[in-house]
Design an enzyme around this catalytic site. Sequence first.
Site: not given
Length: 297
Positions: A1-3, A32
């Site tokens: 999960m990344c932003g 995130r």
Amino acid sequence: MCGIAGIQLRDEKLIPQLGSLMHEMVDGIVVRGPDSAGVAIYGDRELLPEEYSSVSLLDAPGDTRQRVAERLSHDADVSVENMSDTTFIRAKMPSDQLVALVREIVPEASVIGAGDDSVIYKGVGNPMDLRETYRLSDVTGWQGVLHTRLATESAVSAAGAHPYSVNGLSVVHNGSFANHATIRRDLEEKGLTFDSENDTEVASRYISYRMQQLGEDLQTAVEALSEEFDGFYTLLVTTEDSFAVVRDQYACKPAIIAEHPDWVAMASEFQAIAHLPGMEDAEIFEPGPGKVYTWKR
């Protein structure tokens, strides 16, 4: 999960506000990705005046400033600055010449970005702190990209932070590619070299190869990636004149796009772009599965 978050400005009157708009974007995507953060800035004439270029390094030795100053003439007007884990070098010369010189002067460092119109910073730490280190609120320009990372397949390191940049093209990525090792080998057989084991670097070098060597435009190159790369992902790809978004065929990674006469923006979370000026008049939509969206300056 990344932003992921990014914006391309269409109204030149907004150029002085780019940094303040991006500074607030971090608030919306930090949840995130708390491990590290990177930015790509395009068109900041304070950071990168006309006729200047930049190169960004990781793992640069402590005497980098001295080595560079000894090799480049006074006319090159060289500056060297540390921004978290990134060593940022600016000089009055074309980017290809600067990169070649820097690789020779500090061969132990890794080049993570270079360009005539773009600046890259990457570092480990809380993105809320890194945005202050990068002096993000002060930057200007016509386009910017943000990434906050939650490491899942590799260590928490500046080398694993995004964006991955090649020849002024930058890629930020939420997700993973299942077949990146196979594509890496294919690209290595074509003569390409890599600076990390990260799957996102494979995507950036793949797109750059298709654009630089095959003469494709960004839309065509990203469409090719969408067909060849397996996995679950959302990508934001930027060049020194374009901005593109693509999701995998299942569209399981979050993304929202807002398009306004004065700008176009995307983010993993709507709250990252909700503050943009005129949002009430923007067209807001979720990018469709497997479809490439491209905007050109």
